[in-house]
Enzyme design. Structure first.
Site, mmCIF file in Angstrom:
data_model
loop_
_atom_site.group_PDB
_atom_site.id
_atom_site.type_symbol
_atom_site.label_atom_id
_atom_site.label_comp_id
_atom_site.label_asym_id
_atom_site.label_seq_id
_atom_site.Cartn_x
_atom_site.Cartn_y
_atom_site.Cartn_z
ATOM 1 N N LEU A 1 17.035 75.889 10.542
ATOM 2 C CA LEU A 1 16.219 76.093 11.749
ATOM 3 C C LEU A 1 17.059 75.994 13.018
ATOM 4 O O LEU A 1 16.599 75.509 14.056
ATOM 5 C CB LEU A 1 15.047 75.096 11.810
ATOM 6 N N CYS B 1 13.803 71.481 48.960
ATOM 7 C CA CYS B 1 14.215 72.837 49.327
ATOM 8 C C CYS B 1 13.540 73.335 50.607
ATOM 9 O O CYS B 1 14.139 74.077 51.387
ATOM 10 C CB CYS B 1 13.927 73.788 48.176
ATOM 11 N N GLY C 1 4.829 77.423 7.383
ATOM 12 C CA GLY C 1 4.343 78.577 6.628
ATOM 13 C C GLY C 1 2.852 78.832 6.762
ATOM 14 O O GLY C 1 2.238 78.501 7.788
ATOM 15 N N ASP D 1 12.656 76.843 1.066
ATOM 16 C CA ASP D 1 13.817 77.566 1.601
ATOM 17 C C ASP D 1 14.969 76.682 2.058
ATOM 18 O O ASP D 1 16.083 77.179 2.258
ATOM 19 C CB ASP D 1 13.381 78.451 2.773
ATOM 20 N N ARG E 1 14.027 81.352 19.297
ATOM 21 C CA ARG E 1 14.378 79.955 19.020
ATOM 22 C C ARG E 1 15.152 79.346 20.184
ATOM 23 O O ARG E 1 14.877 78.225 20.618
ATOM 24 C CB ARG E 1 15.229 79.870 17.754
ATOM 25 N N THR F 1 7.738 74.952 3.728
ATOM 26 C CA THR F 1 8.855 75.816 4.130
ATOM 27 C C THR F 1 10.187 75.135 3.843
ATOM 28 O O THR F 1 11.142 75.765 3.371
ATOM 29 C CB THR F 1 8.743 76.163 5.629
ATOM 30 N N GLU G 1 6.842 78.589 13.236
ATOM 31 C CA GLU G 1 7.362 79.597 12.304
ATOM 32 C C GLU G 1 6.681 79.571 10.937
ATOM 33 O O GLU G 1 6.960 80.413 10.097
ATOM 34 C CB GLU G 1 8.875 79.432 12.135
ATOM 35 N N GLU H 1 16.932 77.692 45.411
ATOM 36 C CA GLU H 1 17.106 77.798 46.859
ATOM 37 C C GLU H 1 18.339 77.042 47.329
ATOM 38 O O GLU H 1 19.087 77.520 48.191
ATOM 39 C CB GLU H 1 15.878 77.252 47.592
ATOM 40 N N SER I 1 -3.838 76.585 10.079
ATOM 41 C CA SER I 1 -4.375 75.422 10.801
ATOM 42 C C SER I 1 -4.348 75.640 12.306
ATOM 43 O O SER I 1 -5.310 75.313 13.012
ATOM 44 C CB SER I 1 -3.572 74.175 10.435
#
Length: 358
Positions: A209, A91, A298, A205, A189, A201, A296, A57, A304
């Site tokens: 991220l 505002c 694993g 890998d 992301r 993860t 993301e 505003e 969980s």
């Protein structure tokens, strides 16, 4: 059917579209857009661009100047009315001073510091107020804000890519997602305050991220690592925008000091049966003003979160691959899949996106 170009719905939809431009930058604040209309024409617009920045505003009123007098103002959320921590007028006061004629609001603000107070103040000053136009669209867009303002907990969503036979990873490291799906994932992301993965993860890998393929800021990277096994040279630790979560066992103290010496934040929380207490984790993240949390993987982490019924939403990217072996999306520890309230489908290149609300 599209709204007519001079109808109230058209102007409110314009305000909602503007609000979306703030995705990923407003943190615990809502996405808000504002359109000022006079004699059936738009004279000014504004949206909340970033956390701590001017409100929609205020930006629109500054642009409109004297044209704001006698105008109709379309705002996606009830304007603020509290002075706390502000250097400028709230505002609602700015709207009153500008002598606008009418204010159309998509949604009343659930924040108890505001809720209904600004609407009442506008009406007391002779300004007509309409509430509820395209409210469902506002609620959908601002689901993270609405949850956070009521619970102080982050809005948690899953993004996972899987093969037709349900695997998310294989020894061959087959690239599951199409280029279109990768861009979509990185857009998610960029829209998130934080992204969370498990230590497996990282060990398998070694991902960064970070946001690639699209423009946007990098989210905070959160690694669940009960025993603090993360290598000090892991790519995810290349800068200080990472948070490692371990159990509060004495055996983790030495590694904690090494990580902190590297400039990495470490949070030690209670664990049970070798797993971090996820509800306490979300409480802690809420205290750190994490409003949107992207999970993301694993497989163990996803399972969980499902078992604790902690997902608000999930994006399943289903690819046309058949892997035959590998790591499934959920482990054998899955107790019960949560009830899906709504689901939608669309294509992402050669992949299929299934979007589920829990």
């Amino acid at each position: 059917m599209a709204a007519k170009s001079n109808s109230p719905k058209f102007f409110m939809q314009k305000a909602l579209d503007l609000a979306k431009l703030g995705v990923g930058s407003v943190k615990t604040n809502p996405l808000v857009g504002c359109v000022i209309v006079k004699n059936g024409k738009i004279v000014a617009t504004g949206y909340h661009k970033e956390f701590g920045g001017p409100h929609a505003e205020a930006i629109a009123l500054k642009t409109a100047g004297k044209n704001a007098k006698g105008s109709t103002v379309y705002i996606t959320l009830e304007p603020c009315c509290n002075f706390e921590g502000k250097k400028t007028l709230p505002c609602v006061n700015a709207l009153i001073e500008a002598q606008v004629k009418k204010v159309v609001i998509a949604s009343k603000d659930p924040n108890p510091k505001v809720s209904g107070k600004s609407i009442k103040l506008l009406r007391e000053n002779g300004i007509s107020v309409q509430v509820g136009l395209l409210e469902s669209q506002f609620n959908q867009m601002n689901a993270p804000y609405l949850k956070f303002i009521k619970t102080k907990l982050p809005y948690v969503f899953l993004k996972v890519a899987m093969s037709l036979d349900g695997f998310i990873w294989s020894k061959s490291k087959t690239l599951l997602s199409s280029k279109t799906s990768l861009k979509f994932a990185h857009k998610l992301r960029a829209s998130s305050d934080a992204i969370l993965v498990g230590i497996n993860t990282i060990l398998k890998d070694d991902p960064k991220l970070t946001v690639r393929f699209v423009k946007g800021k990098n989210p905070q990277r959160i690694i669940l690592d009960v025993s603090l096994r993360i290598p000090l040279n892991a790519k995810v630790l290349n800068d200080s925008n990472a948070l490692v979560i371990g159990s509060n066992n004495k055996s983790n103290l030495d590694k904690k000091l090494l990580l902190e010496k590297k400039g990495i934040s470490v949070l030690l929380l209670p664990s049970k049966n070798g797993k971090i207490d996820l509800k306490k984790l979300l409480l802690e993240l809420g205290k750190q003003n994490i409003c949107t949390l992207m999970v993301e993987g694993g497989s163990a982490i996803i399972t969980s979160f499902f078992n604790e019924n902690l997902f608000d939403k999930a994006y399943f990217v289903i690819t046309p691959n058949i892997l035959h072996e590998g790591i499934p999306m959920v482990s054998s520890d899955l107790k019960k899949f949560p009830k899906i309230r709504s689901v939608s489908f669309k294509s992402l290149g050669k992949d299929l996106l299934l979007e589920a609300q829990f």
